[in-house]
Design a protein around this motif. Structure first.
Motif, PDB file in Angstrom:
ATOM      1  N   ILE A 128       0.845  -1.206   0.000  1.00 20.94           N
ATOM      2  CA  ILE A 128       0.000   0.000   0.000  1.00 20.94           C
ATOM      3  C   ILE A 128       0.875   1.248   0.000  1.00 20.94           C
ATOM      4  O   ILE A 128       0.644   2.200  -0.766  1.00 20.94           O
ATOM      5  N   HIS A 129       1.893   1.258   0.841  1.00 22.35           N
ATOM      6  CA  HIS A 129       2.804   2.407   0.903  1.00 22.35           C
ATOM      7  C   HIS A 129       3.481   2.642  -0.438  1.00 22.35           C
ATOM      8  O   HIS A 129       3.607   3.782  -0.904  1.00 22.35           O
ATOM      9  N   TRP A 130       3.896   1.573  -1.083  1.00 24.05           N
ATOM     10  CA  TRP A 130       4.571   1.668  -2.382  1.00 24.05           C
ATOM     11  C   TRP A 130       3.641   2.207  -3.454  1.00 24.05           C
ATOM     12  O   TRP A 130       4.030   3.038  -4.273  1.00 24.05           O
ATOM     13  N   GLU A 131       2.400   1.757  -3.442  1.00 30.17           N
ATOM     14  CA  GLU A 131       1.439   2.191  -4.449  1.00 30.17           C
ATOM     15  C   GLU A 131       1.097   3.676  -4.317  1.00 30.17           C
ATOM     16  O   GLU A 131       0.763   4.333  -5.307  1.00 30.17           O
ATOM     17  N   LEU A 132       1.187   4.213  -3.109  1.00 33.08           N
ATOM     18  CA  LEU A 132       0.847   5.619  -2.886  1.00 33.08           C
ATOM     19  C   LEU A 132       1.987   6.560  -3.253  1.00 33.08           C
ATOM     20  O   LEU A 132       1.788   7.771  -3.350  1.00 33.08           O
ATOM     21  N   ALA A 133       3.189   6.017  -3.431  1.00 36.74           N
ATOM     22  CA  ALA A 133       4.353   6.847  -3.758  1.00 36.74           C
ATOM     23  C   ALA A 133       4.399   7.126  -5.261  1.00 36.74           C
ATOM     24  O   ALA A 133       3.806   6.400  -6.076  1.00 36.74           O
ATOM     25  N   ASP A 134       5.094   8.181  -5.634  1.00 36.72           N
ATOM     26  CA  ASP A 134       5.255   8.560  -7.036  1.00 36.72           C
ATOM     27  C   ASP A 134       6.369   7.715  -7.646  1.00 36.72           C
ATOM     28  O   ASP A 134       7.529   7.818  -7.229  1.00 36.72           O
ATOM     29  N   ARG A 135       6.037   6.870  -8.615  1.00 34.74           N
ATOM     30  CA  ARG A 135       7.012   5.984  -9.237  1.00 34.74           C
ATOM     31  C   ARG A 135       6.966   6.117 -10.754  1.00 34.74           C
ATOM     32  O   ARG A 135       5.926   6.485 -11.312  1.00 34.74           O
ATOM     33  N   PRO A 136       8.080   5.788 -11.455  1.00 34.57           N
ATOM     34  CA  PRO A 136       8.044   5.792 -12.921  1.00 34.57           C
ATOM     35  C   PRO A 136       6.997   4.814 -13.442  1.00 34.57           C
ATOM     36  O   PRO A 136       6.803   3.732 -12.889  1.00 34.57           O
ATOM     37  N   ALA A 137       6.335   5.204 -14.515  1.00 28.47           N
ATOM     38  CA  ALA A 137       5.286   4.354 -15.075  1.00 28.47           C
ATOM     39  C   ALA A 137       5.856   3.105 -15.739  1.00 28.47           C
ATOM     40  O   ALA A 137       5.197   2.069 -15.791  1.00 28.47           O
ATOM     41  N   SER A 138       7.077   3.182 -16.259  1.00 29.84           N
ATOM     42  CA  SER A 138       7.694   2.035 -16.925  1.00 29.84           C
ATOM     43  C   SER A 138       9.208   2.200 -16.866  1.00 29.84           C
ATOM     44  O   SER A 138       9.734   3.237 -16.449  1.00 29.84           O
ATOM     45  N   TRP A 139       9.919   1.174 -17.327  1.00 30.81           N
ATOM     46  CA  TRP A 139      11.378   1.243 -17.320  1.00 30.81           C
ATOM     47  C   TRP A 139      11.882   2.348 -18.235  1.00 30.81           C
ATOM     48  O   TRP A 139      12.952   2.909 -18.008  1.00 30.81           O
ATOM     49  N   ARG A 140      11.090   2.691 -19.271  1.00 30.22           N
ATOM     50  CA  ARG A 140      11.501   3.762 -20.182  1.00 30.22           C
ATOM     51  C   ARG A 140      11.514   5.118 -19.490  1.00 30.22           C
ATOM     52  O   ARG A 140      12.270   6.011 -19.869  1.00 30.22           O
ATOM     53  N   ASP A 141      10.639   5.279 -18.512  1.00 25.54           N
ATOM     54  CA  ASP A 141      10.550   6.561 -17.803  1.00 25.54           C
ATOM     55  C   ASP A 141      11.507   6.648 -16.616  1.00 25.54           C
ATOM     56  O   ASP A 141      11.632   7.703 -15.998  1.00 25.54           O
ATOM     57  N   ALA A 142      12.161   5.554 -16.289  1.00 27.11           N
ATOM     58  CA  ALA A 142      12.986   5.509 -15.076  1.00 27.11           C
ATOM     59  C   ALA A 142      14.362   6.116 -15.313  1.00 27.11           C
ATOM     60  O   ALA A 142      14.867   6.177 -16.439  1.00 27.11           O
ATOM     61  N   ASP A 143      14.971   6.556 -14.218  1.00 26.68           N
ATOM     62  CA  ASP A 143      16.331   7.081 -14.223  1.00 26.68           C
ATOM     63  C   ASP A 143      17.291   5.938 -13.914  1.00 26.68           C
ATOM     64  O   ASP A 143      17.209   5.315 -12.853  1.00 26.68           O
ATOM     65  N   TRP A 144      18.214   5.662 -14.851  1.00 29.49           N
ATOM     66  CA  TRP A 144      19.195   4.589 -14.683  1.00 29.49           C
ATOM     67  C   TRP A 144      20.611   5.151 -14.556  1.00 29.49           C
ATOM     68  O   TRP A 144      21.587   4.400 -14.606  1.00 29.49           O
ATOM     69  N   GLY A 145      20.729   6.454 -14.373  1.00 28.75           N
ATOM     70  CA  GLY A 145      22.030   7.098 -14.358  1.00 28.75           C
ATOM     71  C   GLY A 145      22.762   6.953 -13.040  1.00 28.75           C
ATOM     72  O   GLY A 145      22.245   6.418 -12.052  1.00 28.75           O
TER      73      GLY A 145
END
Length: 248
Positions: free
Chosen positions: A24-41
């Motif tokens: 529940i806590h994880w779902e309420l947090a702001d996360r990238p929608a997909s791996w394409r939107d994620a920061d890998w730097g």
């Protein structure tokens, strides 16, 4: 019936409710929608390789992506030879050739999640273990196309756990929320660490327990871990991981 009821209540209280709260806590947090939107730097966690002359070995971890990030971290290995101007990073991934070398920055974020150091060695201590670490990477048995299973393993954490088991000089176990670290092939496995400091018993990585200086006392249920660390006092909560206890 009373024993069965007690067992169900125990599983609910110790494993299911903490894991559900983490979801529940994880779902309420702001996360990238997909791996394409994620920061890998690069995260900046490790110093530039050229700035330190000594050899180094790190095991790093970061929360993984998607819903599974509520329950687990992804872990990887980083090494550097003495005098080298670059790090080498080893991960196991779920596509193509499982164990990858230098596919990401050494201290790169994982699905936008900052990494942390699980354990590290430097200088002469690291230099003495580099060959042993490399041999452990090469001896990992699940490094063929198709040799990845997200749950219960073998996955990225099964790979990192193999390194730590083969090189006990790294002096630690993976975090309790590294799902897949307890995977063993076959139905039943019992292991005593090379230095005889830890005992690990598992039924296919699904149910089991561990005890010793690295693990403390742990109970394992469907990849979730609950337990207590005596050497460095902390509780281990399914999904959430390790929470240190104040000493005073």
């Amino acid at each position: 019936m009373r024993i069965l009821r007690f067992l169900l209540l125990f599983i609910l209280a110790i494993f299911v409710l903490p894991a559900a709260a983490s979801l529940i806590h994880w779902e309420l947090a702001d996360r990238p929608a997909s791996w394409r939107d994620a920061d890998w730097g690069r995260s900046g966690l490790l110093p530039p390789a050229e700035s330190q002359a000594d050899a180094a070995i790190y095991v790093l971890a970061a929360r993984t992506g998607g819903l599974k990030g509520a329950l687990s971290v992804h872990s990887w290995l980083v090494t550097k030879d003495a005098g080298a101007r670059h790090y080498d990073r080893y991960d196991k991934v779920g596509w193509g050739q499982p164990v990858r070398k230098n596919a990401y920055p050494a201290d790169g974020r994982w699905y936008s999640n900052d990494p942390f150091i699980v354990t590290e060695l430097h200088g002469a201590a690291a230099e003495r273990q580099l060959a042993k670490v490399e041999a452990a990477v090469q001896s990992y048995p699940f490094n063929h196309v198709g040799d990845y299973r997200i749950w219960p393993g073998p996955n990225s954490n099964s790979f990192s756990a193999h390194i730590l088991e083969e090189v006990p000089e790294l002096r630690t176990a993976l975090p309790s929320n590294a799902v897949g670290r307890d995977y063993r092939p076959g139905f039943f496995a019992i292991d005593v660490s090379e230095d005889r400091r830890d005992l690990h018993v598992t039924l296919g990585g699904l149910f089991g327990f561990a005890a010793g200086l690295r693990y403390g006392i742990e109970l394992q249920f469907l990849g979730l871990v609950a337990g207590f660390d005596f050497a460095d006092p902390a509780v281990k909560i399914p999904g959430w991981g390790r929470y240190s206890l104040p000493l005073s």
